[in-house]
Design a protein around this motif. Sequence first.
Motif, short mmCIF file in Angstrom:
data_model
loop_
_atom_site.label_atom_id
_atom_site.label_comp_id
_atom_site.label_asym_id
_atom_site.label_seq_id
_atom_site.Cartn_x
_atom_site.Cartn_y
_atom_site.Cartn_z
N VAL A 124 2.25 4.41 -18.27
CA VAL A 124 0.98 4.97 -17.92
C VAL A 124 1.03 6.25 -17.30
O VAL A 124 1.91 6.77 -16.69
CB VAL A 124 -0.07 4.07 -17.11
N PRO A 125 0.01 7.24 -17.17
CA PRO A 125 -0.17 8.30 -16.53
C PRO A 125 0.16 8.45 -15.04
O PRO A 125 -0.10 7.35 -14.38
CB PRO A 125 -1.22 9.04 -16.72
N SER A 126 1.07 9.30 -14.66
CA SER A 126 1.09 9.08 -13.16
C SER A 126 0.03 9.40 -12.37
O SER A 126 -1.07 9.78 -12.83
CB SER A 126 2.23 10.37 -12.54
N GLY A 127 -0.02 8.69 -11.28
CA GLY A 127 -1.57 8.60 -10.35
C GLY A 127 -1.24 7.97 -9.14
O GLY A 127 -0.38 6.94 -8.91
N GLU A 154 0.97 4.08 -6.17
CA GLU A 154 1.10 5.14 -6.92
C GLU A 154 2.48 4.75 -8.08
O GLU A 154 3.17 4.01 -7.83
CB GLU A 154 1.85 6.47 -5.97
N VAL A 155 1.92 5.24 -9.27
CA VAL A 155 2.71 4.90 -10.49
C VAL A 155 3.43 6.70 -10.74
O VAL A 155 2.29 7.52 -10.89
CB VAL A 155 2.16 4.77 -11.70
N GLY A 156 4.51 6.79 -10.80
CA GLY A 156 5.21 8.03 -10.82
C GLY A 156 6.45 7.98 -10.37
O GLY A 156 7.07 7.24 -9.89
N PRO A 157 7.08 9.38 -10.17
CA PRO A 157 8.57 9.52 -9.77
C PRO A 157 8.55 9.10 -8.35
O PRO A 157 7.53 9.24 -7.40
CB PRO A 157 8.60 11.07 -9.99
N VAL A 158 9.64 8.65 -7.74
CA VAL A 158 9.80 8.29 -6.30
C VAL A 158 10.06 9.73 -5.43
O VAL A 158 10.73 10.68 -5.97
CB VAL A 158 11.33 7.46 -6.14
N ARG A 159 9.31 9.82 -4.47
CA ARG A 159 9.35 11.08 -3.43
C ARG A 159 10.61 11.03 -2.74
O ARG A 159 10.71 9.96 -2.38
CB ARG A 159 7.85 11.24 -2.79
N VAL A 215 10.82 2.71 -3.56
CA VAL A 215 10.05 1.48 -4.52
C VAL A 215 9.68 0.42 -4.12
O VAL A 215 10.28 -0.19 -3.48
CB VAL A 215 10.95 1.42 -5.97
N GLY A 216 8.32 -0.06 -4.19
CA GLY A 216 8.11 -1.25 -3.63
C GLY A 216 7.66 -1.30 -2.26
O GLY A 216 7.61 -2.31 -1.75
N THR A 217 8.05 -0.36 -1.33
CA THR A 217 7.82 -0.46 0.12
C THR A 217 7.01 0.57 0.53
O THR A 217 6.66 1.51 0.02
CB THR A 217 9.15 -0.31 0.68
N SER A 218 6.42 0.51 1.82
CA SER A 218 5.43 1.12 2.41
C SER A 218 5.84 2.05 3.40
O SER A 218 5.13 2.76 4.16
CB SER A 218 4.17 0.40 2.77
N THR A 219 7.39 1.85 3.84
CA THR A 219 7.99 2.50 4.87
C THR A 219 9.00 3.26 4.55
O THR A 219 9.67 3.14 3.20
CB THR A 219 8.39 1.60 5.88
N GLY A 220 9.84 4.33 5.25
CA GLY A 220 10.81 5.35 4.64
C GLY A 220 11.98 4.38 4.47
O GLY A 220 11.91 3.21 5.19
N ILE A 221 13.03 4.83 4.01
CA ILE A 221 14.26 4.16 3.84
C ILE A 221 15.40 4.38 5.02
O ILE A 221 15.25 5.79 5.49
CB ILE A 221 14.84 4.17 2.76
N ALA A 266 0.97 -1.26 -0.15
CA ALA A 266 0.04 -0.02 0.17
C ALA A 266 1.01 1.17 -0.11
O ALA A 266 2.11 1.38 0.77
CB ALA A 266 -1.03 0.06 1.17
N ASP A 267 0.44 2.25 -0.72
CA ASP A 267 1.14 3.55 -0.95
C ASP A 267 2.60 3.71 -1.22
O ASP A 267 3.31 4.46 -1.12
CB ASP A 267 1.02 4.29 0.69
N SER A 268 2.98 2.48 -1.95
CA SER A 268 4.43 2.24 -2.71
C SER A 268 4.39 3.30 -3.84
O SER A 268 3.25 3.38 -4.38
CB SER A 268 4.71 1.03 -2.87
N VAL A 269 5.68 3.34 -4.34
CA VAL A 269 5.76 4.38 -5.66
C VAL A 269 6.48 3.45 -6.58
O VAL A 269 7.45 2.94 -6.16
CB VAL A 269 6.43 5.49 -5.12
N HIS A 270 5.88 3.38 -7.84
CA HIS A 270 6.67 2.66 -9.06
C HIS A 270 6.75 3.43 -10.10
O HIS A 270 5.90 3.78 -10.67
CB HIS A 270 5.85 1.32 -9.08
N PRO A 271 7.98 3.96 -10.39
CA PRO A 271 8.20 4.67 -11.67
C PRO A 271 7.68 3.83 -12.88
O PRO A 271 8.02 2.73 -12.89
CB PRO A 271 9.67 4.99 -11.82
N VAL A 272 7.37 4.45 -14.12
CA VAL A 272 7.37 3.64 -15.26
C VAL A 272 8.56 3.06 -15.55
O VAL A 272 9.66 3.67 -15.30
CB VAL A 272 6.90 4.93 -16.32
#
Length: 180
Positions: free
Chosen positions: A100-103, A125-130, A136-142, A40-46
């Motif tokens: 795909v479009p960021s979202g 989310e699909v888009g740039p890593v915050r 990427v692929g995690t739901s916690t900070g690094i 949940a809430d992970s971020v995955h760039p195209v």
Amino acid sequence: MLSIRFLSVTAASLLVGLGSAAPAVSAPPGATVTVTSPAADSVHPVNSSLFVGWRNDTGQEVDVWLAQGDGAGGTQRVFKLASKASSKPTSELVAAVPSVPSGTEYTVEVTTRETGVHGYSAPFEVGPVRANGPGVGTSTGIGTGTGTDSDTDSGSGSGSRGVPWPSLSWVQAQDGHSPR
């Protein structure tokens, strides 16, 4: 001597009919498909790797779809990530995130081919890593270290400069390699 034999039209149609009957496929009562990753809430760039995991107690092959929320509480399939994937009780695969479009309302749908039993991942989310968000692929900070010199060799996630070190799975996902 040449022998010619003929089947009656009725007998021939019975033989053809017997060979074409396929058994009906049904899922066991209460059968489920549960998608366990991505988080949940992970971020995955195209074009990055998307790790998908699921549990399937139907015994049937599945298709894996990237889906997006439609704004009205439903989802719409956007891209087929895999076809005829495993029928094993626990499975996983790695797919590239399509262009795909960021979202923020993307999910993965895993659905059985014969009976339509399906499950969805948590939204991601699909888009740039915050910069300050999950890797990427995690739901916690690094990184969780304290920034002391003793952390350098301890593997706690931080070097001697007090800067969080990216997790191994984040670095490998950036290179397109599996963290497993």
